[in-house]
Every structure is written in C-alpha cells, then in structure tokens.
Design an enzyme around this catalytic site. Structure first.
Site, PDB file in Angstrom:
ATOM      1  N   ARG A 137       0.747  -0.963  -0.029  1.00 49.12           N
ATOM      2  CA  ARG A 137      -0.053   0.027  -0.030  1.00 49.12           C
ATOM      3  C   ARG A 137       1.042   1.189   0.152  1.00 49.12           C
ATOM      4  O   ARG A 137       1.666   1.350   0.913  1.00 49.12           O
ATOM      5  CB  ARG A 137      -0.974  -0.202   1.311  1.00 49.12           C
ATOM      6  CG  ARG A 137      -1.852   1.088   1.462  1.00 49.12           C
ATOM      7  CD  ARG A 137      -2.835   0.900   2.778  1.00 49.12           C
ATOM      8  NE  ARG A 137      -3.654   2.161   2.786  1.00 49.12           N
ATOM      9  CZ  ARG A 137      -4.880   2.326   2.349  1.00 49.12           C
ATOM     10  NH1 ARG A 137      -5.361   1.532   1.637  1.00 49.12           N
ATOM     11  NH2 ARG A 137      -5.549   3.326   2.508  1.00 49.12           N
ATOM     12  N   HIS A 165      -6.774   1.154  -7.378  1.00 45.05           N
ATOM     13  CA  HIS A 165      -7.329   0.478  -6.109  1.00 45.05           C
ATOM     14  C   HIS A 165      -7.950  -0.726  -6.368  1.00 45.05           C
ATOM     15  O   HIS A 165      -9.330  -0.784  -5.880  1.00 45.05           O
ATOM     16  CB  HIS A 165      -8.132   1.647  -4.977  1.00 45.05           C
ATOM     17  CG  HIS A 165      -8.052   1.003  -3.682  1.00 45.05           C
ATOM     18  ND1 HIS A 165      -7.361  -0.138  -3.061  1.00 45.05           N
ATOM     19  CD2 HIS A 165      -8.667   1.751  -2.557  1.00 45.05           C
ATOM     20  CE1 HIS A 165      -7.734  -0.088  -1.904  1.00 45.05           C
ATOM     21  NE2 HIS A 165      -8.368   0.766  -1.638  1.00 45.05           N
ATOM     22  N   GLN A 220     -10.128  -2.902  -3.718  1.00 48.26           N
ATOM     23  CA  GLN A 220     -11.635  -2.101  -3.295  1.00 48.26           C
ATOM     24  C   GLN A 220     -12.623  -2.586  -4.359  1.00 48.26           C
ATOM     25  O   GLN A 220     -13.787  -2.637  -3.910  1.00 48.26           O
ATOM     26  CB  GLN A 220     -11.155  -0.749  -2.849  1.00 48.26           C
ATOM     27  CG  GLN A 220     -12.515   0.022  -2.806  1.00 48.26           C
ATOM     28  CD  GLN A 220     -13.215  -0.167  -1.435  1.00 48.26           C
ATOM     29  OE1 GLN A 220     -12.655  -0.103  -0.507  1.00 48.26           O
ATOM     30  NE2 GLN A 220     -14.398  -0.584  -1.270  1.00 48.26           N
ATOM     31  N   ASP A 266     -15.821   9.571  -3.237  1.00 50.76           N
ATOM     32  CA  ASP A 266     -14.712   9.375  -2.555  1.00 50.76           C
ATOM     33  C   ASP A 266     -14.353  10.743  -1.893  1.00 50.76           C
ATOM     34  O   ASP A 266     -15.073  11.749  -2.401  1.00 50.76           O
ATOM     35  CB  ASP A 266     -13.656   9.045  -3.389  1.00 50.76           C
ATOM     36  CG  ASP A 266     -12.278   8.371  -2.535  1.00 50.76           C
ATOM     37  OD1 ASP A 266     -12.594   8.413  -1.246  1.00 50.76           O
ATOM     38  OD2 ASP A 266     -11.583   8.071  -2.896  1.00 50.76           O
ATOM     39  N   CYS A 286     -15.651   4.016  -0.772  1.00 50.88           N
ATOM     40  CA  CYS A 286     -14.752   3.248  -0.185  1.00 50.88           C
ATOM     41  C   CYS A 286     -14.262   3.441   1.118  1.00 50.88           C
ATOM     42  O   CYS A 286     -13.588   2.472   1.772  1.00 50.88           O
ATOM     43  CB  CYS A 286     -13.535   3.270  -0.955  1.00 50.88           C
ATOM     44  SG  CYS A 286     -12.768   5.004  -1.146  1.00 50.88           S
ATOM     45  N   ARG A 293     -14.361  -6.477   1.453  1.00 46.56           N
ATOM     46  CA  ARG A 293     -12.824  -6.462   1.483  1.00 46.56           C
ATOM     47  C   ARG A 293     -12.252  -7.620   1.822  1.00 46.56           C
ATOM     48  O   ARG A 293     -11.158  -8.234   1.258  1.00 46.56           O
ATOM     49  CB  ARG A 293     -12.360  -5.245   2.201  1.00 46.56           C
ATOM     50  CG  ARG A 293     -12.752  -3.760   1.286  1.00 46.56           C
ATOM     51  CD  ARG A 293     -11.906  -3.470   0.093  1.00 46.56           C
ATOM     52  NE  ARG A 293     -10.168  -3.724   0.420  1.00 46.56           N
ATOM     53  CZ  ARG A 293      -9.720  -2.627   0.940  1.00 46.56           C
ATOM     54  NH1 ARG A 293     -10.156  -1.405   1.252  1.00 46.56           N
ATOM     55  NH2 ARG A 293      -8.454  -2.681   0.888  1.00 46.56           N
TER      56      ARG A 293
END
Length: 319
Positions: free
Chosen positions: A117, A144, A147, A239, A279, A307
């Site tokens: 990450r 991502h 996700q 987001d 997310c 997830r």
C-alpha cells in the site's frame, strides 16, 4: 457476458500471478474471482474451515496508513490458514532508502506473497517486477483494484448481475475512479463520472478503458455535470475530495467540488433502487450528505466487509 465454463482452467492460469490492476485480468478471470469471493463468504458464514494457504506467509508493506486494508488482509490470511506479517515503512530498510528491487528479492526468499500500500504506482510495479512471489496492489496513487473487487462483489450480491448496470462516480478522478472505470469496462457495465475541471480521470486510462468497453458492450462517459452522470444510475459512488497526500489542498478542493456533493437532491436523478457506495473513510457533510450515506440505499458496510472476502479470493487464487 459469456463466462468461461472451465473453472479449472481459470484457476490454473491465476496461480502465481500478480494482482496489480484490473487491466491485467480478463473479464472471465475477474468474474471467476468475484464468484470465488462469494463462495468463500458463504463458507465463512457457514463456519466451514477452508485453509488452502496453510503454512504460507504474506508480507504486508504499508507506506500509507489504513484501517480496512490491514485488518481485512490480516484476518483473511488467518482464515485461509496462513500468517500475515505487517511491515510499515519504519520497520523495513526500504523506508531508509534501500532500493525496492533489493527488498523484493530478499522478501521473495522469506515469503509466499506480498501486498503493498503505497503512494507511487511505480513502486508497486517495481516490487512485482523484481519479486519471484505474487504481489498484490493494496492501493497506489493510480489504482485501488482490491476495493473495486469488493465493490462489484457487493453489487453482484445486491443486484444479481453486473452486465448492463450503470455506475455513476461523482468527485475526484482519482485511483478509485480509475479502477471502478476499468472494472466496469471489463464487466460490461456502463460508467459515467462527473468531476470539476482539472480533476478528471487520467486520459490515458480513459482511452484504454474505452477500447475495452468497445469489446464488452460497455459505455464510458467522462462528464462535467453530476446530474447528467447520475441519471438512471444503479450504483452511485463517491470518494473524499482530498485523498491521502493531498491534505494541503483541502480548502482549494472544497471550493472546486462544492457542487459535487452526493446528497438527496442529486440522488433523485438515480434509479429509485440505486445503491450508494463509498470506499471509506468518509467525510459526512463534504462529498456526501448524512442522509445519503446513512440512508436506506447505502451499502458502505457491506462493501467494507467484502474487502475481506474479495481479498481472500485473490490470495487463494494466486498464492
């Protein structure tokens, strides 16, 4: 969309692969992983023990902090029978300037898989290029994918299908917008984004996704007007306006995105049974109103739970 019937072939071609971005995977492979995630979720809910990674170890390199990513990967690896090792940038020499290629080769001698990450997507690519074990992109500035696998698993569970659904993304054309768009293109979903000028998705990624969409029957629209983007949407996504690393732009972005809040007035343009997704973490009162994110259309915690299951499917398949 016609999905290949031979699951054994799909399983065989996924072993040992990296999971860096959805562009690297075929529609059949993505759908296989989504179906596997749903099956692993069923097993876990039923109390069935499934440990294909027993005795294996996952290294988790974190240059950016996280709640959902760390917990879901650690718990997922434990449930699959393996062990996860958390490595912050302060714990390893990479944080003190050791070349990524050296870290990759050393870790490959110890581990069975790695996640990273990080800020720069080039770090993900370089780690994978120099590793002899599977590498998973747990977030970069470009994409991502983990996700989005959880998001589309959630959509599949709630809607019973993906092909033909419309995803409306309102806000910053960031890594989430990129991965949602690519996933939609691959899976025959329609995607429309609305961002203020200067905050559109990467034009190269848009171009690549439109080429994919032309083969899958999808449609990709990059728009300015949020009402036009959200019209008749099955899924409404947003987001934060200032992602991690852009905190110094918060005030500037608040001004730029003032007309891009997903609220009750805007949501009226979506379908009456739309799903709201985010997310997380979310800033209530900024990119989304409390009435929407905490309302009856919101599935944010189903996404967060998924997830765990989506990442378990990825790890089980490639490790």
């Amino acid at each position: 969309m016609a999905i290949a019937a031979n699951k054994e072939e799909l399983a065989a071609q996924l072993k040992g692969r990296d999971f860096l971005e959805l562009l690297d995977y075929t529609p059949e492979e993505i759908r296989y992983l989504l179906d596997l995630a749903i099956e692993l979720k069923r097993k876990q809910k039923a109390g069935e023990v499934y440990q294909p990674l027993k005795g294996k170890t996952l290294g988790m390199i974190f240059e950016k902090s996280s709640t959902r990513t760390r917990v879901s990967f650690e718990v997922g690896m434990f449930q699959l029978g393996g062990h996860a090792l958390f490595l912050s940038k302060n714990d390893i020499q990479m944080g003190r300037g050791e070349p990524i290629r050296d870290t990759a080769q050393v870790m490959s001698r110890y581990l069975d898989g790695m996640i990273i990450r990080t800020f720069g997507h080039r770090n993900v690519v370089e780690l994978a290029r120099n590793s002899t074990i599977p590498v998973i992109n747990a977030l970069s500035d470009q994409s991502h994918p983990c996700q989005v696998m959880a998001d589309y698993q959630t959509a599949l569970e709630k809607k019973g299908r993906l092909e033909g659904l419309k995803v409306a993304y309102i806000g910053d054309g960031n890594n989430m917008a990129h991965s949602l768009m690519i996933g939609a293109g691959k899976l025959g979903m329609h995607f429309a984004s609305a961002s203020p000028e200067g905050y559109d998705p990467d034009p190269e990624i848009v171009k690549l996704t439109k080429e994919i969409a032309s083969e899958t029957g999808s449609r990709i629209d990059i728009l300015r007007d949020p009402r036009e983007a959200i019209e008749n949407a099955d899924i409404v996504y947003t987001d934060v306006w200032a992602s991690m690393g852009f905190e110094e732009e918060q005030k500037q972005r608040e001004k730029a995105f003032a007309n891009y809040q997903v609220n009750e007035a805007l949501a009226k343009y979506a379908k009456s049974d739309y799903l709201f997704m985010h997310c997380l973490p979310a800033h209530r009162g900024e990119e989304v109103s409390e009435g929407v994110i905490d309302g009856p259309h919101s599935v944010i915690f189903d996404e967060a739970e998924n997830r765990l299951h989506a990442q378990k499917a990825i790890m089980a398949a490639i490790m």
